[in-house]
Design an enzyme around this catalytic site. Structure first.
Site, PDB file in Angstrom:
ATOM      1  N   ASN A   7     -78.756  -4.565   4.152  1.00 49.56           N
ATOM      2  CA  ASN A   7     -77.578  -5.317   3.722  1.00 49.56           C
ATOM      3  C   ASN A   7     -76.484  -5.168   4.773  1.00 49.56           C
ATOM      4  OD1 ASN A   7     -75.468  -6.526   2.421  1.00 49.56           O
ATOM      5  ND2 ASN A   7     -75.245  -4.979   0.815  1.00 49.56           N
ATOM      6  N   LYS A   9     -73.747  -6.745   4.906  1.00 52.68           N
ATOM      7  CA  LYS A   9     -72.412  -7.015   4.340  1.00 52.68           C
ATOM      8  C   LYS A   9     -71.639  -7.970   5.270  1.00 52.68           C
ATOM      9  CE  LYS A   9     -72.704  -2.681   1.927  1.00 52.68           C
ATOM     10  NZ  LYS A   9     -72.052  -1.604   1.222  1.00 52.68           N
ATOM     11  N   HIS A  95     -74.093  -7.612  -6.230  1.00 52.22           N
ATOM     12  CA  HIS A  95     -73.707  -6.369  -5.548  1.00 52.22           C
ATOM     13  C   HIS A  95     -72.373  -5.883  -6.106  1.00 52.22           C
ATOM     14  CE1 HIS A  95     -72.513  -3.541  -2.463  1.00 52.22           C
ATOM     15  NE2 HIS A  95     -73.783  -3.498  -2.100  1.00 52.22           N
ATOM     16  N   GLU A  97     -69.836  -4.712  -4.767  1.00 51.66           N
ATOM     17  CA  GLU A  97     -68.642  -5.150  -4.028  1.00 51.66           C
ATOM     18  C   GLU A  97     -68.214  -6.549  -4.470  1.00 51.66           C
ATOM     19  OE1 GLU A  97     -70.236  -4.325  -0.157  1.00 51.66           O
ATOM     20  OE2 GLU A  97     -69.995  -2.182  -0.513  1.00 51.66           O
ATOM     21  N   GLY A 182     -73.972   8.265   7.499  1.00 54.73           N
ATOM     22  CA  GLY A 182     -73.969   9.714   7.298  1.00 54.73           C
ATOM     23  C   GLY A 182     -72.722  10.242   6.623  1.00 54.73           C
ATOM     24  N   SER A 222     -75.881   4.884   0.580  1.00 49.65           N
ATOM     25  CA  SER A 222     -75.880   5.890   1.645  1.00 49.65           C
ATOM     26  C   SER A 222     -77.283   6.334   2.072  1.00 49.65           C
ATOM     27  CB  SER A 222     -75.042   7.111   1.238  1.00 49.65           C
ATOM     28  OG  SER A 222     -73.699   6.729   1.038  1.00 49.65           O
TER      29      SER A 222
HETATM   30  P1  PGA Z   1     -74.567   1.898   2.288  1.00 52.49           P
HETATM   31  O1  PGA Z   1     -74.550   0.479   1.575  1.00 52.49           O
HETATM   32  O2  PGA Z   1     -75.988   2.182   2.687  1.00 52.49           O
HETATM   33  O3  PGA Z   1     -73.648   1.758   3.474  1.00 52.49           O
HETATM   34  O4  PGA Z   1     -74.076   2.903   1.298  1.00 52.49           O
HETATM   35  C1  PGA Z   1     -75.491   0.119   0.632  1.00 52.49           C
HETATM   36  C2  PGA Z   1     -75.038  -1.125  -0.090  1.00 52.49           C
HETATM   37  O5  PGA Z   1     -73.954  -1.139  -0.674  1.00 52.49           O
HETATM   38  O6  PGA Z   1     -75.732  -2.139  -0.098  1.00 52.49           O
END
Ligand code: PGA
Length: 262
Positions: A7, A9, A95, A97, A182, A222
């Protein structure tokens, strides 16, 4: 076959950078074994990047959102059919967000999931609790409600048609990074596995056991090269959805290799 969904984003800032990342990972993801890779860039990079997929490649493309209508007076929106036409195979829906910053509701998400399936694409439905919900012991309740509402327009027969498939991502909101590899706060693999098994049981209740067993349920939040194995080794977790780690070519290749070597 494990699933790794990247993803991106709202990143990177230019098409040139997007092509740079993609060209650095392309050879790796073309030939990867035992892992299916899906790259979800911003809409505007899809067309340019998706043309490089050839028959037999181990990767494909997805979008990060869509609207539920086919066409019409919906300024600013993009339909599943348009995405399919550009070469997308998957669409991320719901998602956190989007739920948080764009006011996306479960009702809207339910319509999107249906539209994506109807157009022969695969919805990647994201669900998960906030930190507050977790601290109040509401994790299971939150996930259950999201599944019930987000999938309430989907019938057993729709999921039994060949190739029609949904992917569910358990993505606890508190575990999502702020975009730095990280620096996030990942969910423990055993807790992620518990949530995934709860999701599968709930899906069995809503559809049936056979359908639930065939739905790929993955973890997001993460995920990096160093912790990916911990999730993929857990029974029931069919893949991962990295965000920040998928934008760093060196890190993403390491992540894929670690997934491949399990
Ligand atoms: P992240 O994002 O691996 O940076 O935590 C995952 C996501 O929200 O799709």
């Amino acid at each position: 076959m494990k699933l790794v969904i990247a993803n991106w984003k709202m990143n990177p800032q230019t098409l040139t950078e997007a092509e740079g990342i993609f060209n650095s990972i392309k050879n790796e993801i073309k030939t990867v074994k035992n892992v299916e890779v899906v790259i979800c860039p911003p809409f505007v990079y899809l067309e340019k990047l998706a043309v490089s997929v050839s028959v037999g490649d181990a990767f494909s493309f997805g979008a990060q959102n869509c609207f539920w209508e086919k066409s019409g007076v919906y300024t600013g929106e993009i339909s599943p059919l348009m995405l399919k036409d550009l070469g997308a195979k998957y669409v991320i829906i719901g998602h956190s967000e989007r739920r948080r910053y764009l006011g996306e509701t479960d009702e809207m998400i339910a319509q999107k999931v249906k539209a994506v399936l109807e157009n022969g694409l695969k919805p990647i439905l994201c669900i998960g609790e906030t930190r507050e919900q977790r601290e109040n012991g509401l994790t299971a309740e939150t996930i259950k409600k999201q599944l019930e509402k987000d999938l309430n327009q989907i019938s057993n027969s729709e999921l039994q048609i060949s190739n029609s498939e949904i992917i569910v991502v358990y993505e606890p909101v508190w575990a999502i990074s702020s975009g730095r590899v990280g620096a996030g706060n990942p969910c423990l693999p055993e807790d992620a596995a518990k949530a995934v098994s709860f999701i599968r049981d709930k899906l069995a209740e809503m559809f049936n056991r056979e359908i639930a067993d065939n739905i790929r349920i993955i973890y997001g939040g993460s995920v990096v090269s160093d912790n990916v194995a911990g999730y993929l080794q857990k029974k029931g977790i069919d893949g991962v959805l990295p965000g920040a780690a998928s934008l760093n070519a060196v890190e993403f290749i390491k992540l894929i290799k670690n997934a491949e070597n399990l």
